[in-house]
Design an enzyme around this catalytic site. Structure first.
Site, short mmCIF file in Angstrom:
data_model
loop_
_atom_site.label_atom_id
_atom_site.label_comp_id
_atom_site.label_asym_id
_atom_site.label_seq_id
_atom_site.Cartn_x
_atom_site.Cartn_y
_atom_site.Cartn_z
N GLY A 75 36.07 35.68 -57.19
CA GLY A 75 34.92 35.24 -56.42
C GLY A 75 33.82 34.70 -57.30
N ASP A 76 32.68 34.49 -56.69
CA ASP A 76 31.53 33.89 -57.36
C ASP A 76 30.35 34.86 -57.22
OD1 ASP A 76 29.32 32.45 -58.19
OD2 ASP A 76 29.69 30.72 -56.89
N ASP A 129 35.75 38.52 -60.99
CA ASP A 129 35.44 37.34 -61.80
C ASP A 129 36.02 36.12 -61.10
OD1 ASP A 129 34.71 35.64 -64.00
OD2 ASP A 129 34.98 37.34 -65.36
N HIS A 189 22.60 37.66 -69.58
CA HIS A 189 21.97 36.84 -70.62
C HIS A 189 22.48 35.40 -70.63
CE1 HIS A 189 24.95 37.57 -74.24
NE2 HIS A 189 25.57 37.23 -73.14
#
Length: 355
Positions: free
Chosen positions: A238-239, A212, A258
């Site tokens: 991280g991304d 995350d 979602h």
């Protein structure tokens, strides 16, 4: 009475029921603000486990007696309190969910979903429907999560509200899927590690990674530490729009896709596909809408209201099985099964493999 009178009578009955339905829906926003006031004034906490007078509750809450009585009676009409005799109230089982000291409290959820910041975008739902644009971004000049990061107290409330669903999932997910056939699981967007901790606790041969942002991982070390799982689980910041860590044969996502558009969901899934070994799996935990609305399974429309909340606040969406098949296909994955997650309604387990 003629034969024509019967259908006319039925029309009037339907109209009466329709009017009742519309009135209940319109006044729903007023009921929500009534519950918000109860939480802000600590009504349930002050009532405790005994019968108390509205005058005593008002004194403890720093409120005026007559308006407090009116609030308590409104809460009684909503099923959250009981009035035993004039002016004396106690808490119902449903009302106890508004006590933040109780383990299954919904107070964070109430605070978050009655928060003016959340509701402002809903005022422009019609604009979002017309244009497909995110109302929140237009109002605040930035996206929801960026704005939330600037408000630490509200961010903490948001995390607490979301953790309820994470705890429910963590309790049932480990027994609902065959984790034993895997070696390592990466929880993509795993936040504080609640869901992955539940899985690792029940499957001692597994190792794990919580992946995350730095902010998302803020509480993860403490969660893993409390469960004694630190040696078996690493934290990686991280991304997920750029990459996901290599090395696992199962990639888990709970309530991640979602939040994002189809193109963004495809980007996240594509990064998972790139590091997925030949026998690996992607496991998505999210609601799955039916292809046609079934009022028998979602009589209060909560999943569809959540879908609209995604539209106006973050730009994401709830999806049908066909929608999930589409984003998986575009990412190079093949959806293999969609299974309800028992005792964690409205969530499903969506399993995908490399195509």
């Amino acid at each position: 009475m003629t034969n024509d009178d019967v259908p006319n009578r039925d029309i009037h009955v339907d109209a009466d029921r329709g009017e009742e339905l519309v009135m209940r829906l319109v006044f729903g926003s007023l009921a929500a603000q009534t519950v918000r006031a109860a939480v802000r004034l600590r009504v349930v906490e002050l009532l405790g486990d005994k019968k108390r007078s509205a005058v005593a509750v008002a004194a403890d809450a720093g409120a005026a007696p007559q308006p407090m009585t009116r609030l308590l009676r409104a809460l009684t009409s909503l099923g959250l309190l009981r009035e035993h005799e004039a002016g004396f109230f106690s808490v119902t089982p449903a009302g106890t969910l508004l006590d933040p000291q109780r383990p299954h409290s919904l107070t964070s959820l109430v605070r978050m979903f009655t928060e003016p910041m959340m509701l402002r975008a809903w005022e422009r739902l019609d604009d979002s429907v017309r244009t497909g644009d995110i109302a929140f971004d237009a109002i605040f000049g930035k996206d929801f999560f960026s704005h939330l990061r600037e408000l630490p107290d509200l961010s903490a409330e948001f995390n607490a509200a979301m953790s309820r669903a994470a705890r429910a999932t963590a309790a049932v997910l480990p027994h609902a899927f065959d984790f034993g056939r895997f070696r390592s699981v990466t929880d993509v967007g795993g936040g504080d590690g609640t869901v992955l901790s539940g899985v690792l606790r029940e499957h001692p041969t597994l190792t794990g990674v919580v992946y995350d942002t730095e902010e998302g991982l803020a509480q993860a070390a403490a969660t893993l530490g409390r469960q004694g799982l630190t040696p078996r689980c690493s934290l990686v910041a991280g991304d997920f729009f750029r990459s996901v860590p290599e090395g696992s044969d199962l990639y888990l996502m709970k309530s991640i896709l979602h939040d994002w558009t189809d193109d963004q969901a495809v980007a996240i899934l594509t990064h998972c596909r790139r590091v997925l070994p030949p026998t690996g799996r992607v496991l998505i935990v999210e609601p799955v809408l039916p292809e046609v609305v079934d009022t028998g399974t979602d009589t209060d429309g909560l999943t569809y209201l959540t879908d609209l909340n995604m539209l106006v606040n973050v730009g994401g969406r709830e999806r049908t099985r066909t929608d999930f098949e589409d984003v998986c296909r575009r990412a190079g994955l093949a959806l293999t099964s969609v299974t309800p997650l028992t005792r964690a309604d409205p969530y499903f387990l969506i399993e995908a493999t490399a195509a």
